[in-house]
Design a protein around this motif. Sequence first.
Motif, PDB file in Angstrom:
ATOM      1  N   ILE A 238       0.860  -1.194   0.000  1.00  0.00           N
ATOM      2  CA  ILE A 238       0.000   0.000   0.000  1.00  0.00           C
ATOM      3  C   ILE A 238       0.890   1.236   0.000  1.00  0.00           C
ATOM      4  O   ILE A 238       1.599   1.501   0.968  1.00  0.00           O
ATOM      5  N   LYS A 254      -2.018  -1.143   6.943  1.00  0.00           N
ATOM      6  CA  LYS A 254      -0.666  -1.710   6.736  1.00  0.00           C
ATOM      7  C   LYS A 254      -0.260  -2.540   7.946  1.00  0.00           C
ATOM      8  O   LYS A 254       0.304  -3.634   7.823  1.00  0.00           O
ATOM      9  N   ARG A 255      -0.498  -1.980   9.147  1.00  0.00           N
ATOM     10  CA  ARG A 255      -0.147  -2.702  10.392  1.00  0.00           C
ATOM     11  C   ARG A 255      -0.900  -4.027  10.469  1.00  0.00           C
ATOM     12  O   ARG A 255      -0.339  -5.059  10.847  1.00  0.00           O
ATOM     13  N   THR A 258       0.667  -6.446   8.085  1.00  0.00           N
ATOM     14  CA  THR A 258       1.959  -6.902   8.611  1.00  0.00           C
ATOM     15  C   THR A 258       1.743  -7.975   9.678  1.00  0.00           C
ATOM     16  O   THR A 258       2.428  -9.020   9.671  1.00  0.00           O
ATOM     17  N   SER A 259       0.787  -7.716  10.589  1.00  0.00           N
ATOM     18  CA  SER A 259       0.502  -8.694  11.638  1.00  0.00           C
ATOM     19  C   SER A 259       0.044 -10.018  11.054  1.00  0.00           C
ATOM     20  O   SER A 259       0.467 -11.093  11.478  1.00  0.00           O
ATOM     21  N   LYS A 261       0.758 -11.167   8.142  1.00  0.00           N
ATOM     22  CA  LYS A 261       1.919 -11.825   7.511  1.00  0.00           C
ATOM     23  C   LYS A 261       2.765 -12.523   8.566  1.00  0.00           C
ATOM     24  O   LYS A 261       3.229 -13.655   8.371  1.00  0.00           O
ATOM     25  N   ILE A 262       2.991 -11.824   9.701  1.00  0.00           N
ATOM     26  CA  ILE A 262       3.818 -12.401  10.787  1.00  0.00           C
ATOM     27  C   ILE A 262       3.174 -13.684  11.294  1.00  0.00           C
ATOM     28  O   ILE A 262       3.836 -14.721  11.432  1.00  0.00           O
ATOM     29  N   LEU A 263       1.877 -13.617  11.524  1.00  0.00           N
ATOM     30  CA  LEU A 263       1.171 -14.790  12.070  1.00  0.00           C
ATOM     31  C   LEU A 263       1.164 -15.941  11.067  1.00  0.00           C
ATOM     32  O   LEU A 263       1.385 -17.103  11.434  1.00  0.00           O
ATOM     33  N   HIS A 265       3.334 -16.419   8.689  1.00  0.00           N
ATOM     34  CA  HIS A 265       4.723 -16.877   8.561  1.00  0.00           C
ATOM     35  C   HIS A 265       5.068 -17.827   9.708  1.00  0.00           C
ATOM     36  O   HIS A 265       5.689 -18.858   9.510  1.00  0.00           O
ATOM     37  N   GLN A 266       4.605 -17.462  10.930  1.00  0.00           N
ATOM     38  CA  GLN A 266       4.895 -18.267  12.123  1.00  0.00           C
ATOM     39  C   GLN A 266       4.222 -19.648  11.999  1.00  0.00           C
ATOM     40  O   GLN A 266       4.821 -20.660  12.252  1.00  0.00           O
ATOM     41  N   GLN A 269       6.112 -21.780   9.716  1.00  0.00           N
ATOM     42  CA  GLN A 269       7.342 -22.301  10.320  1.00  0.00           C
ATOM     43  C   GLN A 269       7.048 -23.429  11.299  1.00  0.00           C
ATOM     44  O   GLN A 269       7.779 -24.396  11.372  1.00  0.00           O
TER      45      GLN A 269
ATOM     46  N   LEU B  16       4.365  -3.088  13.499  1.00  0.00           N
ATOM     47  CA  LEU B  16       4.015  -4.459  13.118  1.00  0.00           C
ATOM     48  C   LEU B  16       2.596  -4.866  13.495  1.00  0.00           C
ATOM     49  O   LEU B  16       2.161  -5.979  13.172  1.00  0.00           O
ATOM     50  N   ALA B  19       0.519  -8.434  16.048  1.00  0.00           N
ATOM     51  CA  ALA B  19       1.391  -9.622  16.021  1.00  0.00           C
ATOM     52  C   ALA B  19       2.835  -9.281  16.401  1.00  0.00           C
ATOM     53  O   ALA B  19       3.714 -10.163  16.368  1.00  0.00           O
TER      54      ALA B  19
END
Lengths: 271, 76
Positions: A238, A254-255, A258-259, A261-263, A265-266, A269, B16, B19
Motif C-alpha cells: 500500500i 498496513k499494520r 503486517t501482523s 503476515k507475521i502470524l 509466517h509463524q 514455520q 508491526l 502480532a
Amino acid sequence: MADMLHSIMTKLTAGFVILVILITGLTFLFTVGASTEKIQESTQQELVALASLTAADLNGDEIAKLKPGMEAEILYLMNAEQLAHMSQADHEIVKIFTARKQGDGMEYVIDSGYNIGKRDVKIGNPVSNPTPAMISAFTGPSVEKDFVERPWGTVLAGYAPIKNARGEVIGIVGVDMDAAVVQNRMDFVGQTIYLILFLGILCAGLIIAIFSRTMIRDIHMLIESANKISRGDTNVSISINRNDEIGELASSFKRMITSLKILMHQDYQHE
Amino acid sequence: MSKTSDAVLEIAVEYLGPAAITLLERQTKFHLQGLNFPDIGPEHCKELAKWVGLASAMFIEQDLAQELADKIGKLG
C-alpha cells in the motif's frame, strides 16, 4: 451507472458544486443589483456635474434674447457651437440643449447639434411632456431617475439652471446621455460579475475534481488490497502517503497486513 | 513484563501491529539465549534491535524496519 451514482466522488462533487452554485448565486443576486444601482447613480452625478458646468459657462442674458427664427444669427450660432463643443468633449453625451418656460409648458432654445448637422429642434419647439426633473431644474441641478424620451432618442438626463447677470433663472441646460450607453455601463458590471463567478465555479469544480479523484484513488487502493487479502493473497503493498484520515486508515491497514503476515509466517514455520 | 519489554512492545506495535509480540518473543527466544521477552532489560536492547530489524524487514519496507530497529536500539 448505479455504482457511479452512489460513489463518494459523485456525492462529494455534487455536494460541493451545489454549495458553490448556491453561494455564487446569492452573491450574484446581491452584488449585481447593488452595483448596477451604483453605476446609474454615478452616471446621474456625472450628468448633473456636466450640466452645472455647462450652465455656468452660458450667458443667460444672450440666451434670453433668442427668439424663434434667430437660428442663423451669430448669437445663436456662437452659443450652439459652445454647446456642441461641450457635447463633443464627451463622446457618450448625445446632446446638450437649453430650454425655457413658455406659458404652462416649456420650449427648446439651443440644440448642440444645430451647426454640426445633427439638428433636432429649433428655437420655440415645444418640449413634449416636461418631466418633474426638468421643472425642478429651475430651482437647482436635478437629474432624471429613469430614461426619458426625446426627439433624438431615449436618454438619461441631468439639468442645471441658466442664470442671467442679475442671477435670475432664465432657463435650463439639459445634458443627455444615450440610454444604450448607460445600459452598456450597467451590463458591463453584470457581465464582469458573471465572468468572475463562472471562472470561480470552474476553478472550484476543477479543485474538487482533483481533490476527490486522489482521495477516491487511494480508497480504491485500500479496497483492492482488502479484497486480495480476503482471498488469501498477503503479497500486497500500500503506497499511500497522506496526512489525513485516509492516510491514518492506510497506516492501520498496513499494520494489520503486517501482523497477518507475521502470524501466517509463524504458522508456516511451525508446520 | 519489564519496563523495557513494555517500551519495546509499544514501539514495535506501531510498525508491526498486534502480532508484534509474536515476532518479539520469537526473536528474544532464538537470539538472546532463550530469554523470555517479558524479562528483557536495557542491556538486551541493542542485540534485540539487530534481530528485530532483520526479521521485520520480511514484512515491512526496509527503511521502516531500520527505523524500528534504531528506536529499539536507543532503549539500551
